[in-house]
Design a protein around this motif. Structure first.
Motif, PDB file in Angstrom:
ATOM      1  N   ILE A   1       0.369  -2.723   3.458  1.00 45.83           N
ATOM      2  CA  ILE A   1       1.704  -3.318   3.600  1.00 45.83           C
ATOM      3  C   ILE A   1       1.931  -4.389   2.547  1.00 45.83           C
ATOM      4  O   ILE A   1       3.021  -4.499   1.972  1.00 45.83           O
ATOM      5  N   LEU A   2       0.889  -5.183   2.277  1.00 44.02           N
ATOM      6  CA  LEU A   2       1.017  -6.279   1.318  1.00 44.02           C
ATOM      7  C   LEU A   2       0.886  -5.815  -0.131  1.00 44.02           C
ATOM      8  O   LEU A   2       1.049  -6.621  -1.049  1.00 44.02           O
ATOM      9  N   GLU A   3       0.602  -4.537  -0.342  1.00 43.44           N
ATOM     10  CA  GLU A   3       0.467  -3.973  -1.691  1.00 43.44           C
ATOM     11  C   GLU A   3      -0.623  -4.698  -2.486  1.00 43.44           C
ATOM     12  O   GLU A   3      -0.431  -5.059  -3.660  1.00 43.44           O
ATOM     13  N   LEU A   4      -1.778  -4.928  -1.855  1.00 37.53           N
ATOM     14  CA  LEU A   4      -2.902  -5.575  -2.516  1.00 37.53           C
ATOM     15  C   LEU A   4      -3.949  -4.541  -2.917  1.00 37.53           C
ATOM     16  O   LEU A   4      -3.921  -3.397  -2.456  1.00 37.53           O
ATOM     17  N   ASP A   5      -4.876  -4.970  -3.760  1.00 37.55           N
ATOM     18  CA  ASP A   5      -5.967  -4.097  -4.176  1.00 37.55           C
ATOM     19  C   ASP A   5      -6.858  -3.779  -2.978  1.00 37.55           C
ATOM     20  O   ASP A   5      -7.116  -4.638  -2.129  1.00 37.55           O
TER      21      ASP A   5
END
Length: 467
Positions: A251-255
């Motif tokens: 959801i947070l578009e993190l690695d």
């Protein structure tokens, strides 16, 4: 060049040129050490609002939607066009330029100015100027009809703004759910590891009692079986924790290599005094209900236009022309068109009328649905708080019961079976308490969502969502 042609060219040069709006969102990563990021829930929400790709795409759509409203509102702005041309044949070479300026008025009519100038190799040239005005008298006439498209565009823009708010609120709710699921998964791992540690300590105590001849050898086997079961449960809990990590990271578009360490814990706090809003307050906050009201207004405008299209087409026009030879002509004309066998306007009117009725019924149905959902959400919060309190009490009783059994086992008055059973009861009670707290907090989130106050609750300001 004639004086009129000069004026038209000046108007053309002065016409404003639309410039595409540009936006840049700086999505900064939180401070992380060794791929471990410490985040509060509010930090996670802010990160999602700046990095979530579907929401960023919605922001781009909002730019186009706002610009489309500006285009619609230019309906009564002057429209200037210039048309140069050149041609050549075996006899002559010609070149010229023409300009047109058209201005609509709210009554449905339109003024038009035209200028043409032609030059040739064989002749000096010729030019003409034209001024005209046309005004419909029945179909398409008067302000309420001509402004319909602009009013509909404004309502659509407000509707699009509310839709963007709903998208943002849904994202906030998703982040809250994923963040709390991660906290719950961490708590389940802690419960499993604590249970495993107790089982190992119990095995050490059992072996010590066996060595002292206080208990039978078979008691060690039961403790070893309990350790194996709790190791299995601990592995499953860690797997669920990884799944919760990936869900929030997505959801947070993190690695995917980053791991989030929540800075908040599970805690069933007290409700505020205004946790249960009134239905009227909710209706003023719910984006879907406000959108339903806007759709009624849009349908009402469409019905007005469809009703006007049933009228005959009657128009009055005037035209004045002057050329460089000094000749001036003027014309006044009345045109009427009465369709005899065209049923398309009647069909459009029928559809517009039915669309308005459906929109009005949808508002009534949505109001009833919101009222039911609000009562259910309030009840879920009240029941959830009660269940969290009961689960807390049950966990405290299970802790005392395990302590009693361990004390009795140390005195040879109990067995590893009773101790293991009490340990399992404590694990179930701790898990039930964690689940109850998460359910209660989720119920509060659902209430905020039902009440349409999710963004306000988390102090989220969306400039792109403003209608």
């Amino acid at each position: 060049m004639s004086r009129f042609g000069t004026v038209v060219l000046l108007l053309c040069l002065a016409a404003p040129v639309p410039v595409a709006a540009r936006t840049s969102a700086a999505a900064e990563l939180p401070a992380c050490a060794a791929n471990i990021c410490d985040l509060t829930l509010k930090d996670a929400i802010g990160l999602a609002l700046t990095r979530n790709r579907p929401l960023l795409n919605s922001r781009l759509d909002r730019e186009a939607q706002r610009f489309s409203l500006k285009v619609a509102e230019d309906r009564w702005s002057p429209r200037v066009t210039v048309g140069p041309f050149a041609s050549r044949d075996r006899r002559d070479y010609k070149a010229g330029v023409g300009a047109r300026t058209m201005l609509r008025v709210p009554t449905g009519g339109a003024f038009a100015l035209g200028w043409d100038e032609t030059l040739s190799r064989r002749f000096d040239g010729a030019g003409s100027q034209t001024f005209s005005f046309s005004q419909p008298l029945l179909k398409g006439a008067w302000a309420g009809i001509d402004s319909a498209t602009v009013r509909q565009a404004r309502l659509e823009e407000r509707n699009n703004g509310l839709a963007f708010r709903r998208t943002a609120a849904d994202l906030v709710v998703a982040v809250i759910g994923a963040y709390r699921a991660l906290i719950g998964a961490i708590r389940q791992v802690e419960i499993g590891e604590a249970s495993l540690q107790r089982a190992r300590e119990q095995l050490d105590a059992t072996r010590a009692l066996i060595g002292a001849g206080a208990v039978a050898e078979r008691e060690a086997g039961r403790s070893e079986a309990a350790i194996a079961n709790r190791e299995l449960a601990a592995v499953r809990a860690r797997n669920r924790l990884e799944a919760a990590q990936f869900a929030l990271i997505d959801i947070l578009e993190l690695d995917s290599r980053i791991r989030i360490r929540p800075l908040e814990t599970l805690k069933a706090g007290p409700r505020d005094a205004a946790f249960a809003p009134t239905l009227e307050d909710v209706l003023q906050q719910r984006a879907d209900y406000l959108q339903a009201g806007l759709r009624v207004e849009i349908a009402r405008i469409a019905l007005t236009v469809a009703r006007n299209n049933l009228l005959p087409d009657l128009a009055l026009s005037f035209q004045w022309t002057h050329n460089d030879t000094g000749r001036t002509d003027s014309l006044v004309r009345m045109d009427a068109t009465v369709p005899l066998n065209d049923r398309a306007p009647a069909l459009a009117h029928l559809r517009a009328r039915n669309a308005l009725r459906k929109a009005e019924r949808n508002v009534v149905e949505l109001r009833a649905s919101i009222a039911t959902a609000l009562r259910q959400a309030v009840n879920d919060v009240e029941v959830g708080l009660r269940l969290a309190e009961l689960a807390r009490g049950a966990r405290a009783l299970a802790e005392r019961n395990l302590a009693v059994e361990e004390a009795k086992f140390g005195q040879g008055l109990s067995s590893t079976f009773e101790v293991a059973s009490s340990g399992e009861e404590l694990v179930r009670a701790e898990q039930a308490e964690a689940d109850a707290i998460v359910s209660y907090l989720d119920a509060l989130t659902r209430l905020d969502r039902t009440a349409g106050r999710t963004l306000d609750r988390w102090d989220v300001r969306l400039e792109s969502a403003a209608p």
